[in-house]
Design an enzyme around this catalytic site. Sequence first.
Site, PDB file in Angstrom:
ATOM      1  N   ILE A 177      47.350  48.671  53.624  1.00 28.31           N
ATOM      2  CA  ILE A 177      48.475  48.820  52.696  1.00 28.31           C
ATOM      3  C   ILE A 177      49.019  50.237  52.728  1.00 28.31           C
ATOM      4  O   ILE A 177      50.233  50.456  52.798  1.00 28.31           O
ATOM      5  CB  ILE A 177      48.047  48.438  51.268  1.00 28.31           C
ATOM      6  CG1 ILE A 177      47.632  46.971  51.216  1.00 28.31           C
ATOM      7  CG2 ILE A 177      49.174  48.701  50.265  1.00 28.31           C
ATOM      8  CD1 ILE A 177      46.958  46.559  49.923  1.00 28.31           C
ATOM      9  N   ASP A 227      43.105  60.448  53.948  1.00 26.10           N
ATOM     10  CA  ASP A 227      42.047  59.451  54.101  1.00 26.10           C
ATOM     11  C   ASP A 227      40.965  60.041  55.001  1.00 26.10           C
ATOM     12  O   ASP A 227      41.152  60.139  56.212  1.00 26.10           O
ATOM     13  CB  ASP A 227      42.588  58.160  54.710  1.00 26.10           C
ATOM     14  CG  ASP A 227      41.591  57.008  54.607  1.00 26.10           C
ATOM     15  OD1 ASP A 227      40.378  57.282  54.602  1.00 26.10           O
ATOM     16  OD2 ASP A 227      42.029  55.853  54.531  1.00 26.10           O
ATOM     17  N   ARG A 270      43.288  49.688  42.114  1.00 27.34           N
ATOM     18  CA  ARG A 270      42.283  49.286  41.129  1.00 27.34           C
ATOM     19  C   ARG A 270      42.542  50.053  39.832  1.00 27.34           C
ATOM     20  O   ARG A 270      42.791  51.262  39.864  1.00 27.34           O
ATOM     21  CB  ARG A 270      40.865  49.583  41.636  1.00 27.34           C
ATOM     22  CG  ARG A 270      40.382  48.651  42.734  1.00 27.34           C
ATOM     23  CD  ARG A 270      40.130  47.253  42.197  1.00 27.34           C
ATOM     24  NE  ARG A 270      39.710  46.316  43.236  1.00 27.34           N
ATOM     25  CZ  ARG A 270      40.519  45.542  43.940  1.00 27.34           C
ATOM     26  NH1 ARG A 270      41.821  45.600  43.715  1.00 27.34           N
ATOM     27  NH2 ARG A 270      40.055  44.718  44.845  1.00 27.34           N
ATOM     28  N   GLU A 274      45.752  49.682  25.837  1.00 27.77           N
ATOM     29  CA  GLU A 274      46.244  51.008  25.459  1.00 27.77           C
ATOM     30  C   GLU A 274      47.488  51.420  26.245  1.00 27.77           C
ATOM     31  O   GLU A 274      48.262  52.268  25.798  1.00 27.77           O
ATOM     32  CB  GLU A 274      45.146  52.068  25.624  1.00 27.77           C
ATOM     33  CG  GLU A 274      44.686  52.327  27.048  1.00 27.77           C
ATOM     34  CD  GLU A 274      43.512  51.472  27.455  1.00 27.77           C
ATOM     35  OE1 GLU A 274      42.713  51.945  28.284  1.00 27.77           O
ATOM     36  OE2 GLU A 274      43.403  50.342  26.954  1.00 27.77           O
ATOM     37  N   HIS A 316      49.526  42.226  37.666  1.00 24.64           N
ATOM     38  CA  HIS A 316      48.745  42.023  38.889  1.00 24.64           C
ATOM     39  C   HIS A 316      49.491  41.121  39.870  1.00 24.64           C
ATOM     40  O   HIS A 316      48.976  40.101  40.341  1.00 24.64           O
ATOM     41  CB  HIS A 316      47.368  41.444  38.561  1.00 24.64           C
ATOM     42  CG  HIS A 316      46.328  41.800  39.585  1.00 24.64           C
ATOM     43  ND1 HIS A 316      45.071  41.274  39.591  1.00 24.64           N
ATOM     44  CD2 HIS A 316      46.377  42.634  40.651  1.00 24.64           C
ATOM     45  CE1 HIS A 316      44.372  41.767  40.595  1.00 24.64           C
ATOM     46  NE2 HIS A 316      45.143  42.606  41.255  1.00 24.64           N
ATOM     47  N   LEU A 317      50.684  41.558  40.246  1.00 19.65           N
ATOM     48  CA  LEU A 317      51.553  40.763  41.109  1.00 19.65           C
ATOM     49  C   LEU A 317      51.448  41.141  42.580  1.00 19.65           C
ATOM     50  O   LEU A 317      52.165  40.585  43.414  1.00 19.65           O
ATOM     51  CB  LEU A 317      53.015  40.931  40.669  1.00 19.65           C
ATOM     52  CG  LEU A 317      53.386  40.419  39.278  1.00 19.65           C
ATOM     53  CD1 LEU A 317      54.857  40.707  39.000  1.00 19.65           C
ATOM     54  CD2 LEU A 317      53.100  38.934  39.165  1.00 19.65           C
ATOM     55  N   GLY A 318      50.561  42.084  42.914  1.00 17.75           N
ATOM     56  CA  GLY A 318      50.520  42.637  44.264  1.00 17.75           C
ATOM     57  C   GLY A 318      50.549  41.605  45.374  1.00 17.75           C
ATOM     58  O   GLY A 318      51.311  41.730  46.339  1.00 17.75           O
TER      59      GLY A 318
END
Length: 386
Positions: free
Chosen positions: A147, A166, A230, A259, A271-273
Amino acid sequence: MYKILTLNKISENGLKNFPDTYTYSAEETQPDAILVRSASMHDMEFAENTKAIARAGAGVNNIPLDRCSEKGIVVFNTPGANANAVKELVLCAMLMSSRKIVSALDWVKTLKGNGAEVSKMVEKGKSAFAGPEIKGKKLGVIGLGAIGVLVANAADALGMEVYGYDPFLSVDAAWSLSRTIHHAASLDEIFTNCDYITLHVPLTPDTKEVICKKNIAMMKDNVRILNFARGDLVNNADILEALNESKVAAYATDFASDELIGAPGVIILPHLGASTPESEDNCAVMAVSEVRDFLENGNIVHSVNLPDVSVPRTGRSRITIIHKNVPNVISKITTTVANENINIDNMVNKSRGEYAYTMLDTDADVSEEAIAAITQLEETVKVRVI
């Protein structure tokens, strides 16, 4: 006949790749393998003949990896299958965080009922939703997996100056990166230089709350942060404090929490990834392919708990052994096989952490006595003959 348990709705475009020698259903009680998306398996009891679990997606937090390893169950995921879907959503979120699109949409809805005055009200109120262009801005991409590489290259094509970090960059990822992307030597280089920061790393003890008060302090004022990897990569209390102090201009995430909902400057998606039909198809196709290759040939590709081992078959029978990764175990296996008058044509062994995987090809038929002899070795976890 192989039996497959489906714990979630798995794309039919993937399932249709099972041949007639397979059956699959959500009611199977003695499966050879399990296909899963988001269903939690932590309290699930596994049948003795279950050999593999394939997660149609990248994350495997819903699967008890340690228990699977102990039982000799290979766990697969489908890295990269949903990468384009996530990339597109990240780009969308980056634009929304810049141009105040969400709040602008909400505001326009309040003008309903004002008739001919709407046009004048829009022109008068639009200045409240001004925001910067992304072209020419610096984007920091933390994590250059499937990704992250796509996000970096797309942002580069849109005219952004991209920094990628990375420490575990793979050769394939390096070849895929645009040559104009800067290789950041440290996270600090990302934090101090970039106008936008996007996270694409797994959740580990080292990456948990990588976005925290200490690291936010190093960032530019009005930085925009994107988290579609995450939820726990970001300390929510610290990001809210930074938003209140205008240190952070916007936080866009795919991980809702109580919150964060409704907090100024926060854009939350549910959470539509990977929620595209193309992504679901790609994940299912890859998961089915992984399961078939393992069940039919013993090959392991894209495992998260055992080493990847994939070689062409060269004999009549293939013996596959999941075992503890300890000294002298290979010697014990080969001695046991020799004592059963089995000649090894080809052999491969790889390890990963506490466990290892050995495949032996032979032109001989493998007797039940031979299987029992290998199974009785104290280091053996599971033996199969294909």
